[in-house]
Design a protein around this motif. Structure first.
Motif, PDB file in Angstrom:
ATOM      1  N   ARG A 211       6.151  -2.292  -4.247  1.00  0.00           N
ATOM      2  CA  ARG A 211       6.578  -1.232  -3.331  1.00  0.00           C
ATOM      3  C   ARG A 211       5.470  -0.191  -3.168  1.00  0.00           C
ATOM      4  NH1 ARG A 211      12.360   1.430  -4.121  1.00  0.00           N
ATOM      5  NH2 ARG A 211      11.582   1.569  -6.253  1.00  0.00           N
ATOM      6  N   LEU A 212       4.784   0.113  -4.262  1.00  0.00           N
ATOM      7  CA  LEU A 212       3.686   1.078  -4.173  1.00  0.00           C
ATOM      8  C   LEU A 212       2.567   0.550  -3.280  1.00  0.00           C
ATOM      9  CD1 LEU A 212       2.431   3.760  -5.122  1.00  0.00           C
ATOM     10  CD2 LEU A 212       1.361   2.486  -6.988  1.00  0.00           C
ATOM     11  N   GLN A 213       2.309  -0.759  -3.342  1.00  0.00           N
ATOM     12  CA  GLN A 213       1.280  -1.350  -2.477  1.00  0.00           C
ATOM     13  C   GLN A 213       1.584  -1.090  -1.009  1.00  0.00           C
ATOM     14  OE1 GLN A 213      -0.198  -5.421  -3.333  1.00  0.00           O
ATOM     15  NE2 GLN A 213       1.256  -5.377  -5.008  1.00  0.00           N
ATOM     16  N   THR A 214       2.843  -1.221  -0.624  1.00  0.00           N
ATOM     17  CA  THR A 214       3.242  -0.970   0.759  1.00  0.00           C
ATOM     18  C   THR A 214       2.900   0.458   1.159  1.00  0.00           C
ATOM     19  OG1 THR A 214       5.065  -2.536   0.517  1.00  0.00           O
ATOM     20  CG2 THR A 214       5.179  -1.009   2.378  1.00  0.00           C
ATOM     21  N   ALA A 215       3.234   1.408   0.291  1.00  0.00           N
ATOM     22  CA  ALA A 215       2.960   2.818   0.582  1.00  0.00           C
ATOM     23  C   ALA A 215       1.456   3.092   0.643  1.00  0.00           C
ATOM     24  CB  ALA A 215       3.612   3.701  -0.477  1.00  0.00           C
ATOM     25  N   LEU A 216       0.715   2.467  -0.269  1.00  0.00           N
ATOM     26  CA  LEU A 216      -0.743   2.672  -0.297  1.00  0.00           C
ATOM     27  C   LEU A 216      -1.407   2.191   0.985  1.00  0.00           C
ATOM     28  CD1 LEU A 216      -1.730   1.708  -3.947  1.00  0.00           C
ATOM     29  CD2 LEU A 216      -2.126   3.899  -2.849  1.00  0.00           C
ATOM     30  N   LYS A 217      -0.961   1.055   1.481  1.00  0.00           N
ATOM     31  CA  LYS A 217      -1.559   0.517   2.705  1.00  0.00           C
ATOM     32  C   LYS A 217      -1.301   1.429   3.897  1.00  0.00           C
ATOM     33  CE  LYS A 217      -1.471  -4.254   1.106  1.00  0.00           C
ATOM     34  NZ  LYS A 217      -0.796  -5.559   1.145  1.00  0.00           N
ATOM     35  N   ILE A 218      -0.100   2.007   3.962  1.00  0.00           N
ATOM     36  CA  ILE A 218       0.202   2.965   5.039  1.00  0.00           C
ATOM     37  C   ILE A 218      -0.694   4.187   4.901  1.00  0.00           C
ATOM     38  CG2 ILE A 218       1.971   4.487   6.002  1.00  0.00           C
ATOM     39  CD1 ILE A 218       4.072   2.461   5.003  1.00  0.00           C
ATOM     40  N   ILE A 230       6.255   8.196   4.818  1.00  0.00           N
ATOM     41  CA  ILE A 230       5.705   7.075   4.052  1.00  0.00           C
ATOM     42  C   ILE A 230       6.723   6.616   3.005  1.00  0.00           C
ATOM     43  CG2 ILE A 230       3.918   6.393   2.390  1.00  0.00           C
ATOM     44  CD1 ILE A 230       1.998   8.254   3.876  1.00  0.00           C
ATOM     45  N   ALA A 231       7.378   7.577   2.355  1.00  0.00           N
ATOM     46  CA  ALA A 231       8.376   7.245   1.338  1.00  0.00           C
ATOM     47  C   ALA A 231       9.507   6.406   1.934  1.00  0.00           C
ATOM     48  CB  ALA A 231       8.933   8.525   0.720  1.00  0.00           C
ATOM     49  N   TYR A 232      10.011   6.818   3.100  1.00  0.00           N
ATOM     50  CA  TYR A 232      11.126   6.083   3.709  1.00  0.00           C
ATOM     51  C   TYR A 232      10.676   4.732   4.262  1.00  0.00           C
ATOM     52  CZ  TYR A 232      14.010  10.248   3.187  1.00  0.00           C
ATOM     53  OH  TYR A 232      14.715  11.295   2.655  1.00  0.00           O
ATOM     54  N   GLN A 233       9.465   4.666   4.820  1.00  0.00           N
ATOM     55  CA  GLN A 233       8.956   3.383   5.322  1.00  0.00           C
ATOM     56  C   GLN A 233       8.787   2.383   4.185  1.00  0.00           C
ATOM     57  OE1 GLN A 233       5.607   3.491   8.254  1.00  0.00           O
ATOM     58  NE2 GLN A 233       5.909   5.704   8.174  1.00  0.00           N
ATOM     59  N   SER A 234       8.479   2.884   2.997  1.00  0.00           N
ATOM     60  CA  SER A 234       8.281   2.027   1.826  1.00  0.00           C
ATOM     61  C   SER A 234       9.568   1.838   1.037  1.00  0.00           C
ATOM     62  CB  SER A 234       7.210   2.641   0.917  1.00  0.00           C
ATOM     63  OG  SER A 234       6.031   2.924   1.646  1.00  0.00           O
ATOM     64  N   GLU A 235      10.654   2.380   1.578  1.00  0.00           N
ATOM     65  CA  GLU A 235      11.988   2.227   1.018  1.00  0.00           C
ATOM     66  C   GLU A 235      12.187   2.895  -0.340  1.00  0.00           C
ATOM     67  OE1 GLU A 235      14.223  -1.337   1.854  1.00  0.00           O
ATOM     68  OE2 GLU A 235      12.496  -2.187   2.900  1.00  0.00           O
ATOM     69  N   TYR A 236      11.512   4.053  -0.530  1.00  0.00           N
ATOM     70  CA  TYR A 236      11.825   4.899  -1.673  1.00  0.00           C
ATOM     71  C   TYR A 236      13.063   5.723  -1.329  1.00  0.00           C
ATOM     72  CZ  TYR A 236       7.320   3.855  -3.858  1.00  0.00           C
ATOM     73  OH  TYR A 236       6.265   3.219  -4.447  1.00  0.00           O
ATOM     74  N   ASP A 238      13.535   8.913  -1.829  1.00  0.00           N
ATOM     75  CA  ASP A 238      13.096  10.144  -1.175  1.00  0.00           C
ATOM     76  C   ASP A 238      11.634  10.392  -1.535  1.00  0.00           C
ATOM     77  OD1 ASP A 238      13.127  11.080  -3.799  1.00  0.00           O
ATOM     78  OD2 ASP A 238      15.028  12.138  -3.560  1.00  0.00           O
ATOM     79  N   GLN A 239      11.077  11.501  -1.043  1.00  0.00           N
ATOM     80  CA  GLN A 239       9.668  11.814  -1.289  1.00  0.00           C
ATOM     81  C   GLN A 239       9.391  12.018  -2.779  1.00  0.00           C
ATOM     82  OE1 GLN A 239       7.842  14.808   1.244  1.00  0.00           O
ATOM     83  NE2 GLN A 239       6.587  15.540  -0.449  1.00  0.00           N
ATOM     84  N   ALA A 240      10.293  12.654  -3.480  1.00  0.00           N
ATOM     85  CA  ALA A 240      10.095  12.913  -4.911  1.00  0.00           C
ATOM     86  C   ALA A 240       9.985  11.598  -5.697  1.00  0.00           C
ATOM     87  CB  ALA A 240      11.243  13.756  -5.447  1.00  0.00           C
ATOM     88  N   HIS A 241      10.837  10.628  -5.328  1.00  0.00           N
ATOM     89  CA  HIS A 241      10.796   9.307  -5.965  1.00  0.00           C
ATOM     90  C   HIS A 241       9.448   8.639  -5.709  1.00  0.00           C
ATOM     91  CE1 HIS A 241      12.661   4.997  -6.206  1.00  0.00           C
ATOM     92  NE2 HIS A 241      11.932   5.292  -7.266  1.00  0.00           N
ATOM     93  N   LYS A 247       2.314   8.665  -8.951  1.00  0.00           N
ATOM     94  CA  LYS A 247       1.573   9.277 -10.057  1.00  0.00           C
ATOM     95  C   LYS A 247       1.611   8.398 -11.297  1.00  0.00           C
ATOM     96  CE  LYS A 247       0.630  13.769 -12.063  1.00  0.00           C
ATOM     97  NZ  LYS A 247       0.975  15.215 -12.086  1.00  0.00           N
ATOM     98  N   GLU A 248       2.728   7.696 -11.510  1.00  0.00           N
ATOM     99  CA  GLU A 248       2.839   6.808 -12.671  1.00  0.00           C
ATOM    100  C   GLU A 248       1.785   5.710 -12.640  1.00  0.00           C
ATOM    101  OE1 GLU A 248       5.907   3.402 -14.436  1.00  0.00           O
ATOM    102  OE2 GLU A 248       6.669   4.909 -13.046  1.00  0.00           O
ATOM    103  N   PHE A 249       1.541   5.142 -11.459  1.00  0.00           N
ATOM    104  CA  PHE A 249       0.638   3.995 -11.356  1.00  0.00           C
ATOM    105  C   PHE A 249      -0.806   4.366 -11.011  1.00  0.00           C
ATOM    106  CE2 PHE A 249       4.732   1.779 -10.785  1.00  0.00           C
ATOM    107  CZ  PHE A 249       4.568   0.811 -11.762  1.00  0.00           C
ATOM    108  N   THR A 250      -1.037   5.529 -10.434  1.00  0.00           N
ATOM    109  CA  THR A 250      -2.403   5.905 -10.060  1.00  0.00           C
ATOM    110  C   THR A 250      -2.942   7.060 -10.882  1.00  0.00           C
ATOM    111  OG1 THR A 250      -1.792   7.557  -8.379  1.00  0.00           O
ATOM    112  CG2 THR A 250      -1.888   5.244  -7.684  1.00  0.00           C
ATOM    113  N   GLY A 251      -2.057   7.835 -11.478  1.00  0.00           N
ATOM    114  CA  GLY A 251      -2.501   8.968 -12.276  1.00  0.00           C
ATOM    115  C   GLY A 251      -2.693  10.249 -11.486  1.00  0.00           C
ATOM    116  N   ILE A 252      -2.546  10.181 -10.155  1.00  0.00           N
ATOM    117  CA  ILE A 252      -2.732  11.362  -9.318  1.00  0.00           C
ATOM    118  C   ILE A 252      -1.663  11.396  -8.228  1.00  0.00           C
ATOM    119  CG2 ILE A 252      -5.224  11.605  -9.680  1.00  0.00           C
ATOM    120  CD1 ILE A 252      -5.711  10.071  -7.142  1.00  0.00           C
TER     121      ILE A 252
END
Length: 271
Positions: A211-218, A230-236, A238-241, A247-252
Motif C-alpha cells: 500500500r505504501l508503494q502505491t502512495a509513493l508512486k503518486i 494521496i491517502a484516500y487514493q492509496s486506500e488509507y 485517513d491522512q494520519a494513518h 514514517k514507519e517504513f521510511t523514517g521521515i
C-alpha cells in the motif's frame, strides 16, 4: 546515474519481476542513501567498488559482493565507497522461495552471502561467471540458466500463499486475510505460518508495504501533492494513518521525502 531494467524470460516471468543494473560514477563526497521497503527480495552482485551498509548512525558493514537482500520492514542507509556498478534480480514476494530450501524468514532485514544460501562452490562459480560476463545480456543469460535449473529441482510454491500475494498486489495491499480466504478461514493459521516461512514477513506487514508503494508512486510522479488525496487514493483510512505508515517504513514524513538527497536512489527505484 544510469539505472536500467530488463524483462525476464517467460519461464521465469511469474517469479522474477525484473533484472536491473545501476551504474554511478565515483563522487568526491558520496551521499548516504536511505533504502526503504518495497516488498521484494533481491539477489545482487556488486561489480564496482564496495558499498557500506550502516547498522547505526556511525557504524557500518561492507555489503557482500554476491548476496540476497531479504524482505525489509524498516529503512536502512547505504553509501558507496567509489564507483557503483550493480547487477541484480528483483523477485516477486513469493518468487525467491521457489529456488531455495532455507526458510525465507532467515533472510529478513539483512544481506546474506550467496554461499550461505546455495552450495559454496556453486555460489562461487555463479559469482565469477557474473563478474566475468561482458555485458548485461550475458549476465542475464547466466542467471536465467542458473534459476531455471534450480526451479526444475523445486516444487512450486504453496498455492494459498500465492493467492494471498496476488490478492494483496491487485488491491494495493488493502485486501484482508478474511476476505482472501473467504470460506477457508480455518486455514488462516496455516497461511500465516507458510507465509512467514516462504515470504519472510506476515501478510499484514507485506500488505502495508504494498500500500505504501502505491502512495509513493503518486507522490514521486507528482500526480497529486495533497496528502489527504494521496491517502484516500492509496486506500488509507485517513491522512494520519498514511503519515504513520509512511514514517514507519521510511523514517521521515511525506513532505520531507521529496527533495531529500538521501532518498535519490529509493526515488529512482520507485519511479
Amino acid at each position: 546515474m544510469n539505472y536500467q531494467t530488463f524483462e525476464p524470460h517467460p519461464d521465469l516471468a511469474s517469479l522474477v519481476s525484473c533484472y536491473w543494473t545501476l551504474e554511478v560514477h565515483a563522487q568526491n563526497k558520496p551521499e548516504r542513501q536511505r533504502i526503504i521497503p518495497d516488498g521484494c527480495i533481491e539477489m545482487a552482485f556488486i561489480l564496482g567498488d564496495d558499498v557500506k551498509r550502516y547498522t547505526s548512525q556511525n557504524e557500518f558493514i561492507l555489503q557482500p559482493r554476491a548476496m540476497v537482500l531479504g524482505q525489509t520492514i524498516e529503512p536502512f542507509y547505504i553509501e558507496p565507497i567509489g564507483h557503483v556498478n550493480t547487477f541484480a534480480i528483483r523477485f516477486y514476494p513469493y518468487g525467491f522461495a521457489n529456488f531455495v530450501a532455507i526458510h525465507i524468514k532467515d533472510l529478513v532485514n539483512k544481506e546474506t552471502p550467496l554461499e550461505v544460501i546455495f552450495d559454496k562452490n556453486e555460489a562461487k562459480e555463479l559469482e565469477q561467471n557474473i563478474v566475468q560476463a561482458i555485458d548485461s545480456k550475458q549476465r542475464i543469460e547466466i542467471i536465467e540458466k542458473f534459476l531455471i535449473a534450480k526451479l526444475n529441482n523445486k516444487t512450486t510454491i504453496d498455492n494459498i500463499v500465492k493467492q494471498t500475494i496476488d490478492a494483496l498486489l491487485s488491491t494495493n495491499g488493502t485486501a484482508s486475510i478474511s476476505t482472501i480466504l473467504k470460506e477457508n478461514l480455518s486455514k488462516r493459521r496455516q497461511l500465516e505460518r507458510n507465509f512467514i516461512k516462504q515470504i519472510g514477513v506476515s501478510p499484514k506487514q507485506l500488505g502495508k508495504v504494498i500500500r505504501l508503494q502505491t502512495a509513493l508512486k503518486i507522490l514521486l510522479n507528482k500526480k497529486d501533492e495533497n496528502l489527504t488525496n494521496i491517502a484516500y487514493q492509496s486506500e488509507y483510512f485517513d491522512q494520519a494513518h498514511f503519515i504513520k505508515d509512511f514514517k514507519e517504513f521510511t523514517g521521515i514524513n511525506p513532505k520531507e521525502f521529496l527533495g531529500n538527497e538521501n532518498m535519490t536512489l529509493s526515488s529512482l527505484f520507485y519511479k
